[in-house]
Design a protein around this motif. Structure first.
Motif, mmCIF file in Angstrom:
data_model
loop_
_atom_site.group_PDB
_atom_site.id
_atom_site.type_symbol
_atom_site.label_atom_id
_atom_site.label_comp_id
_atom_site.label_asym_id
_atom_site.label_seq_id
_atom_site.Cartn_x
_atom_site.Cartn_y
_atom_site.Cartn_z
ATOM 1 N N VAL A 60 33.953 38.333 -20.656
ATOM 2 C CA VAL A 60 33.001 38.571 -19.573
ATOM 3 C C VAL A 60 33.566 38.004 -18.278
ATOM 4 O O VAL A 60 33.375 38.562 -17.199
ATOM 5 N N LEU A 61 34.308 36.894 -18.395
ATOM 6 C CA LEU A 61 34.819 36.187 -17.222
ATOM 7 C C LEU A 61 36.153 35.552 -17.574
ATOM 8 O O LEU A 61 36.323 35.044 -18.678
ATOM 9 N N ARG A 62 37.075 35.603 -16.617
ATOM 10 C CA ARG A 62 38.353 34.886 -16.730
ATOM 11 C C ARG A 62 38.535 34.096 -15.456
ATOM 12 O O ARG A 62 38.351 34.616 -14.361
ATOM 13 N N ILE A 99 27.585 31.225 -15.604
ATOM 14 C CA ILE A 99 27.851 32.432 -14.819
ATOM 15 C C ILE A 99 28.079 33.618 -15.761
ATOM 16 O O ILE A 99 27.488 34.688 -15.587
ATOM 17 N N ALA A 100 28.940 33.433 -16.767
ATOM 18 C CA ALA A 100 29.237 34.521 -17.707
ATOM 19 C C ALA A 100 27.981 34.951 -18.468
ATOM 20 O O ALA A 100 27.710 36.142 -18.604
ATOM 21 N N GLY A 101 27.220 33.978 -18.964
ATOM 22 C CA GLY A 101 25.984 34.302 -19.674
ATOM 23 C C GLY A 101 24.993 35.024 -18.793
ATOM 24 O O GLY A 101 24.309 35.956 -19.236
ATOM 25 N N GLY A 102 24.912 34.611 -17.522
ATOM 26 C CA GLY A 102 24.013 35.261 -16.574
ATOM 27 C C GLY A 102 24.383 36.713 -16.314
ATOM 28 O O GLY A 102 23.511 37.563 -16.112
ATOM 29 N N ILE A 103 25.682 37.014 -16.334
ATOM 30 C CA ILE A 103 26.133 38.399 -16.161
ATOM 31 C C ILE A 103 25.610 39.256 -17.313
ATOM 32 O O ILE A 103 25.039 40.322 -17.113
ATOM 33 N N GLY A 121 14.307 37.926 -27.822
ATOM 34 C CA GLY A 121 12.866 37.782 -27.938
ATOM 35 C C GLY A 121 12.158 38.777 -27.038
ATOM 36 O O GLY A 121 12.753 39.742 -26.557
ATOM 37 N N ARG A 122 10.880 38.524 -26.775
ATOM 38 C CA ARG A 122 10.098 39.421 -25.918
ATOM 39 C C ARG A 122 10.544 39.318 -24.465
ATOM 40 O O ARG A 122 10.712 40.332 -23.790
ATOM 41 N N THR A 123 10.753 38.067 -23.983
ATOM 42 C CA THR A 123 11.144 37.855 -22.581
ATOM 43 C C THR A 123 12.499 37.185 -22.436
ATOM 44 O O THR A 123 12.990 37.029 -21.330
ATOM 45 N N SER A 124 13.102 36.782 -23.566
ATOM 46 C CA SER A 124 14.334 35.999 -23.472
ATOM 47 C C SER A 124 15.428 36.536 -24.378
ATOM 48 O O SER A 124 15.163 37.276 -25.332
ATOM 49 N N VAL A 125 16.649 36.115 -24.055
ATOM 50 C CA VAL A 125 17.804 36.485 -24.857
ATOM 51 C C VAL A 125 18.704 35.255 -24.974
ATOM 52 O O VAL A 125 18.922 34.548 -23.992
ATOM 53 N N ALA A 126 19.163 34.979 -26.195
ATOM 54 C CA ALA A 126 20.080 33.865 -26.455
ATOM 55 C C ALA A 126 21.473 34.447 -26.631
ATOM 56 O O ALA A 126 21.672 35.364 -27.439
ATOM 57 N N ILE A 127 22.418 33.915 -25.879
ATOM 58 C CA ILE A 127 23.775 34.446 -25.854
ATOM 59 C C ILE A 127 24.763 33.369 -26.268
ATOM 60 O O ILE A 127 24.785 32.281 -25.681
ATOM 61 N N ARG A 128 25.561 33.664 -27.297
ATOM 62 C CA ARG A 128 26.653 32.774 -27.726
ATOM 63 C C ARG A 128 27.823 32.996 -26.780
ATOM 64 O O ARG A 128 28.250 34.118 -26.557
ATOM 65 N N GLU A 130 46.652 30.402 -27.630
ATOM 66 C CA GLU A 130 45.216 30.465 -27.365
ATOM 67 C C GLU A 130 44.528 29.354 -28.140
ATOM 68 O O GLU A 130 44.804 29.160 -29.332
ATOM 69 N N VAL A 131 43.633 28.617 -27.449
ATOM 70 C CA VAL A 131 42.914 27.499 -28.050
ATOM 71 C C VAL A 131 41.424 27.671 -27.749
ATOM 72 O O VAL A 131 41.037 27.816 -26.585
ATOM 73 N N LYS A 132 40.588 27.651 -28.808
ATOM 74 C CA LYS A 132 39.135 27.663 -28.583
ATOM 75 C C LYS A 132 38.758 26.275 -28.080
ATOM 76 O O LYS A 132 39.015 25.279 -28.758
ATOM 77 N N VAL A 133 38.182 26.202 -26.876
ATOM 78 C CA VAL A 133 37.917 24.898 -26.269
ATOM 79 C C VAL A 133 36.443 24.510 -26.276
ATOM 80 O O VAL A 133 36.124 23.324 -26.312
ATOM 81 N N THR A 134 35.550 25.475 -26.237
ATOM 82 C CA THR A 134 34.133 25.146 -26.270
ATOM 83 C C THR A 134 33.322 26.367 -26.675
ATOM 84 O O THR A 134 33.793 27.503 -26.590
ATOM 85 N N SER A 135 32.097 26.100 -27.105
ATOM 86 C CA SER A 135 31.190 27.146 -27.528
ATOM 87 C C SER A 135 29.769 26.640 -27.357
ATOM 88 O O SER A 135 29.516 25.447 -27.476
ATOM 89 N N GLY A 136 28.860 27.534 -27.066
ATOM 90 C CA GLY A 136 27.459 27.149 -26.925
ATOM 91 C C GLY A 136 26.567 28.367 -26.884
ATOM 92 O O GLY A 136 27.030 29.491 -26.683
ATOM 93 N N VAL A 137 25.280 28.135 -27.082
ATOM 94 C CA VAL A 137 24.280 29.197 -26.999
ATOM 95 C C VAL A 137 23.409 28.918 -25.780
ATOM 96 O O VAL A 137 22.797 27.849 -25.676
ATOM 97 N N PHE A 138 23.387 29.860 -24.857
ATOM 98 C CA PHE A 138 22.603 29.755 -23.632
ATOM 99 C C PHE A 138 21.458 30.752 -23.724
ATOM 100 O O PHE A 138 21.676 31.916 -24.072
#
Length: 123
Positions: free
Chosen positions: A7-9, A34-38, A78-85, A98-106
């Motif tokens: 989504v973003l680099r 920013i990426a999750g918001g897109i 959900g009805r009004t929300s979305v959770a994005i990994r 390539e190294v996975k450095v972080t992860s989260g659900v927003f």
């Protein structure tokens, strides 16, 4: 865009380094937001706001010279929300590693013109 496309680099700058010589965690959180918001804005077809960050993991440091790529996939809707990994991968050694450095659900909520939650459009 597919889940296989970032989504973003972005490349961190020297001003983004903390006292340990790594990239400041707040900087990467802001890039993830920013990426999750897109993605959330596309799903909501309009304005959204971040309402939660859960299961955040810092796996490895981001180094100056890394090029980070942020990948997204919908975990819950959900009805009004979305959770994005959001997964952040650092390209190192001029793209050789390539190294996975972080992860989260927003979680984002769709907003109406009065900045109140509104239903998401049908999927």
């Amino acid at each position: 865009m597919t889940e296989n496309d970032p989504v973003l680099r972005v490349a961190p700058r020297p001003a983004d380094i903390n006292s340990n010589g790594h990239i400041f965690g707040g900087w990467v959180l802001s890039q993830m937001d920013i990426a999750g918001g897109i993605v959330a804005g596309r799903i909501a077809q309009g304005a959204c706001a971040t309402v939660a960050i859960e299961t955040m993991q810092f796996i490895a440091p981001i180094l100056l010279g890394d090029l980070i790529s942020i990948y997204a996939r919908v975990e819950r809707r959900g009805r009004t929300s979305v959770a994005i990994r959001l997964d952040v991968i650092a390209g190192r050694d001029r793209g050789q590693t390539e190294v996975k450095v972080t992860s989260g659900v927003f979680t984002f909520v769709a907003l109406d013109e009065n900045h109140r939650p509104r239903p998401l459009p049908d999927a």
